[in-house]
Design a protein around this motif. Structure first.
Motif, PDB file in Angstrom:
ATOM      1  N   SER A 195       0.852  -1.182   0.000  1.00  0.00           N
ATOM      2  CA  SER A 195       0.000   0.000   0.000  1.00  0.00           C
ATOM      3  C   SER A 195       0.890   1.235   0.000  1.00  0.00           C
ATOM      4  N   VAL A 196       0.683   2.114  -0.985  1.00  0.00           N
ATOM      5  CA  VAL A 196       1.602   3.238  -1.181  1.00  0.00           C
ATOM      6  C   VAL A 196       0.818   4.550  -1.291  1.00  0.00           C
ATOM      7  N   SER A 197       1.124   5.488  -0.414  1.00  0.00           N
ATOM      8  CA  SER A 197       0.514   6.822  -0.475  1.00  0.00           C
ATOM      9  C   SER A 197       1.534   7.770  -1.098  1.00  0.00           C
ATOM     10  N   TYR A 198       1.526   7.846  -2.401  1.00  0.00           N
ATOM     11  CA  TYR A 198       2.542   8.626  -3.109  1.00  0.00           C
ATOM     12  C   TYR A 198       2.006   8.959  -4.484  1.00  0.00           C
ATOM     13  N   GLY A 199       2.346  10.132  -4.988  1.00  0.00           N
ATOM     14  CA  GLY A 199       1.955  10.458  -6.352  1.00  0.00           C
ATOM     15  C   GLY A 199       2.591  11.740  -6.834  1.00  0.00           C
ATOM     16  N   ASP A 200       2.790  11.819  -8.135  1.00  0.00           N
ATOM     17  CA  ASP A 200       3.254  13.032  -8.807  1.00  0.00           C
ATOM     18  C   ASP A 200       2.199  13.434  -9.841  1.00  0.00           C
ATOM     19  N   ASP A 201       2.156  14.704 -10.168  1.00  0.00           N
ATOM     20  CA  ASP A 201       1.316  15.131 -11.288  1.00  0.00           C
ATOM     21  C   ASP A 201       1.878  14.519 -12.565  1.00  0.00           C
ATOM     22  N   GLU A 202       0.999  13.867 -13.319  1.00  0.00           N
ATOM     23  CA  GLU A 202       1.457  13.138 -14.496  1.00  0.00           C
ATOM     24  C   GLU A 202       2.182  14.055 -15.485  1.00  0.00           C
ATOM     25  N   ASP A 203       1.716  15.326 -15.583  1.00  0.00           N
ATOM     26  CA  ASP A 203       2.320  16.219 -16.568  1.00  0.00           C
ATOM     27  C   ASP A 203       3.694  16.740 -16.137  1.00  0.00           C
ATOM     28  N   SER A 204       4.143  16.374 -14.924  1.00  0.00           N
ATOM     29  CA  SER A 204       5.479  16.783 -14.486  1.00  0.00           C
ATOM     30  C   SER A 204       6.526  15.712 -14.794  1.00  0.00           C
ATOM     31  N   LEU A 205       6.096  14.587 -15.353  1.00  0.00           N
ATOM     32  CA  LEU A 205       6.987  13.446 -15.575  1.00  0.00           C
ATOM     33  C   LEU A 205       7.171  13.190 -17.067  1.00  0.00           C
ATOM     34  N   SER A 206       8.332  12.665 -17.413  1.00  0.00           N
ATOM     35  CA  SER A 206       8.581  12.346 -18.821  1.00  0.00           C
ATOM     36  C   SER A 206       7.893  11.033 -19.184  1.00  0.00           C
ATOM     37  N   LEU A 207       7.555  10.913 -20.469  1.00  0.00           N
ATOM     38  CA  LEU A 207       6.922   9.688 -20.961  1.00  0.00           C
ATOM     39  C   LEU A 207       7.844   8.494 -20.747  1.00  0.00           C
ATOM     40  N   ALA A 208       9.145   8.675 -20.989  1.00  0.00           N
ATOM     41  CA  ALA A 208      10.106   7.573 -20.827  1.00  0.00           C
ATOM     42  C   ALA A 208      10.118   7.068 -19.385  1.00  0.00           C
ATOM     43  N   TYR A 209      10.051   8.009 -18.441  1.00  0.00           N
ATOM     44  CA  TYR A 209      10.056   7.639 -17.024  1.00  0.00           C
ATOM     45  C   TYR A 209       8.795   6.846 -16.673  1.00  0.00           C
ATOM     46  N   PHE A 254      -7.826  18.275 -17.251  1.00  0.00           N
ATOM     47  CA  PHE A 254      -7.675  17.118 -16.376  1.00  0.00           C
ATOM     48  C   PHE A 254      -6.202  16.946 -16.022  1.00  0.00           C
ATOM     49  N   ARG A 255      -5.924  16.701 -14.745  1.00  0.00           N
ATOM     50  CA  ARG A 255      -4.537  16.526 -14.307  1.00  0.00           C
ATOM     51  C   ARG A 255      -4.420  15.242 -13.490  1.00  0.00           C
ATOM     52  N   PRO A 256      -4.195  14.115 -14.154  1.00  0.00           N
ATOM     53  CA  PRO A 256      -4.112  12.848 -13.417  1.00  0.00           C
ATOM     54  C   PRO A 256      -2.847  12.751 -12.576  1.00  0.00           C
ATOM     55  N   SER A 257      -2.914  11.868 -11.593  1.00  0.00           N
ATOM     56  CA  SER A 257      -1.777  11.591 -10.724  1.00  0.00           C
ATOM     57  C   SER A 257      -1.135  10.279 -11.154  1.00  0.00           C
ATOM     58  N   PHE A 258       0.180  10.237 -11.096  1.00  0.00           N
ATOM     59  CA  PHE A 258       0.920   9.016 -11.440  1.00  0.00           C
ATOM     60  C   PHE A 258       1.763   8.630 -10.226  1.00  0.00           C
ATOM     61  N   PRO A 259       1.809   7.357  -9.843  1.00  0.00           N
ATOM     62  CA  PRO A 259       1.418   6.136 -10.553  1.00  0.00           C
ATOM     63  C   PRO A 259      -0.052   5.716 -10.424  1.00  0.00           C
ATOM     64  N   ALA A 260      -0.906   6.544  -9.813  1.00  0.00           N
ATOM     65  CA  ALA A 260      -2.314   6.155  -9.693  1.00  0.00           C
ATOM     66  C   ALA A 260      -2.938   5.850 -11.051  1.00  0.00           C
ATOM     67  N   SER A 261      -2.442   6.521 -12.111  1.00  0.00           N
ATOM     68  CA  SER A 261      -3.005   6.328 -13.448  1.00  0.00           C
ATOM     69  C   SER A 261      -2.404   5.127 -14.179  1.00  0.00           C
ATOM     70  N   SER A 262      -1.472   4.436 -13.561  1.00  0.00           N
ATOM     71  CA  SER A 262      -0.861   3.266 -14.209  1.00  0.00           C
ATOM     72  C   SER A 262      -1.869   2.120 -14.319  1.00  0.00           C
ATOM     73  N   PRO A 263      -1.896   1.418 -15.460  1.00  0.00           N
ATOM     74  CA  PRO A 263      -2.833   0.292 -15.604  1.00  0.00           C
ATOM     75  C   PRO A 263      -2.394  -0.955 -14.831  1.00  0.00           C
ATOM     76  N   TYR A 264      -1.203  -0.925 -14.231  1.00  0.00           N
ATOM     77  CA  TYR A 264      -0.681  -2.128 -13.577  1.00  0.00           C
ATOM     78  C   TYR A 264      -0.690  -2.039 -12.057  1.00  0.00           C
ATOM     79  N   VAL A 265      -1.405  -1.052 -11.515  1.00  0.00           N
ATOM     80  CA  VAL A 265      -1.601  -0.963 -10.070  1.00  0.00           C
ATOM     81  C   VAL A 265      -3.097  -0.832  -9.802  1.00  0.00           C
ATOM     82  N   THR A 266      -3.489  -1.020  -8.557  1.00  0.00           N
ATOM     83  CA  THR A 266      -4.869  -0.798  -8.139  1.00  0.00           C
ATOM     84  C   THR A 266      -4.929   0.528  -7.392  1.00  0.00           C
ATOM     85  N   THR A 267      -5.737   1.446  -7.905  1.00  0.00           N
ATOM     86  CA  THR A 267      -5.821   2.781  -7.314  1.00  0.00           C
ATOM     87  C   THR A 267      -7.050   2.870  -6.420  1.00  0.00           C
TER      88      THR A 267
END
Length: 373
Positions: free
Chosen positions: A298-312, A351-364
């Motif tokens: 269980s992880v309480s952490y997130g960044d604004d998706e638009d602050s991160l590079s696509l490669a990252y 819309f400003r999603p949070s990452f990794p919450a928006s990742s398809p490989y985790v449960t948000t």
């Protein structure tokens, strides 16, 4: 860009040591994606047939050409203080700033302060030689500042201030949402506790905050009488400070052990002890380096998706796929802003999603508000 609250101190000395994380290009990602789909689908004959860490390594480890090219590049700049992980797809290296700035043209390492917290980051983008671009996904330890999590909402603080004024400066004492309230709201009975010896769970923390075992034991004594529970964390991975217990660290541990009651619990404490280390990245590396791990994180952490590079983000998604292939479930907090919006210069909201919450490989997981609990 520098987040609010941080102060620029200046360029660090050329001899100052930094720690950089090199994400090496992996192999077998299409096969890994197919495998994750199969072991995660209850209708698949391969459902639940997870891989060991060593089997994941055999699937994704970088090609010999990638390993040779990156090592030759690093050694050509005199970088030899490096360590890898079991899956061979990350390298953590320490080097003087002067070396790092030659290795990564464009980067400049500066110190930033926020309160007592100091980090070293580059305000400028870096480049890698053209012949290395196909071998390196990204270099960590340059740009991302430690993320913050605000547990107490402004509305709650405002309400408390109003109650203090109403009672002539004395706080109106209210316990708020205790474990028994949460368990009742989700229809959990005294029998809804972990009973199998292989049940396990973990929470991960990335702030300079720590929990205390004695506080946890006292919390469970006060609030755990209605359900079977454990009063101690079984394992702490990382640095556990001796200072005052932090609100957020304590909250994470006490409530995961109250809802996931009577289950063996670990705490990953990755505050980023080195000024140029990224705590979240350090936790990802641990997942790639430990063959025995709890089943649920269980992880309480997130960044604004638009602050991160696509490669990252693509590479972090690969790390979550590796975890899924091993049967690990990773839960992320959805954030404090609902859908999350931002105003773009010009007046429109987007819309400003949070990452990794928006990742398809985790449960948000979203929050639950209680009115008059």
């Amino acid at each position: 860009s520098m987040p609010p609250g941080w102060t620029h101190i200046g360029h660090v000395s050329p001899s100052h040591e930094v720690q950089l994380t090199f994400a090496l290009r992996q192999q077998g990602m299409a096969r890994l994606a197919q495998f994750v789909d199969a072991v995660s689908d209850p209708h698949s004959p391969r459902y639940g047939q997870y891989l060991s860490l060593e089997q994941v390594r055999d699937l994704v480890q970088p090609s010999p050409a990638t390993l040779m090219a990156v090592l030759k590049w690093l050694q050509g700049h005199g970088v030899e203080n490096c360590r890898s992980v079991t899956t061979l797809d990350f390298l953590e290296c320490r080097m003087p700033v002067s070396t790092a700035e030659r290795l990564l043209p464009g980067a400049e390492f500066h110190r930033y302060m926020k309160g007592q917290h100091s980090v070293v980051r580059s305000p400028l983008p870096y480049a890698v030689p053209e012949e290395l671009a196909e071998h390196v996904d990204f270099v960590g330890g340059l740009h991302r500042f430690p993320a913050e999590r605000k547990v107490i909402s402004r509305a709650w603080v405002k309400k408390e201030m109003e109650s203090r004024q109403h009672y002539g400066g004395r706080a109106a004492f209210h316990l708020g949402v205790t474990p028994s309230i949460i368990r009742k709201r989700y229809n959990m009975t005294g029998g809804d506790i972990g009973l199998l010896p292989n049940n396990s769970q973990a929470c991960a923390q990335f702030l300079e905050q720590y929990f205390h075992q004695a506080d946890l034991a006292e919390f469970m004594q006060l609030f755990g009488s209605s359900f079977g529970h454990r009063s101690q964390v079984d394992q702490v991975v990382g640095h556990q400070g001796k200072g005052k217990a932090g609100l957020e660290a304590s909250l994470d541990v006490e409530y995961i052990m109250s809802t996931g009651a009577n289950i063996s619990t670990w705490v990953f404490s990755n505050a980023g002890r080195h000024e140029s280390q990224e705590p979240f990245l350090a936790w990802l590396l641990l997942l790639s380096n430990m063959s025995s791990l709890p089943s649920v994180h269980s992880v309480s952490y997130g960044d604004d998706e638009d602050s991160l590079s696509l490669a990252y983000m693509e590479r972090v998604n690969m790390e979550f796929m590796k975890a899924a292939a091993r049967g690990l479930t990773i839960l992320f907090a959805s954030g404090d802003d609902g859908a999350g919006c931002r105003r773009v210069p010009g007046g429109n909201h987007t819309f400003r999603p949070s990452f990794p919450a928006s990742s398809p490989y985790v449960t948000t997981v979203g929050g639950t508000s209680f009115k008059n609990p």
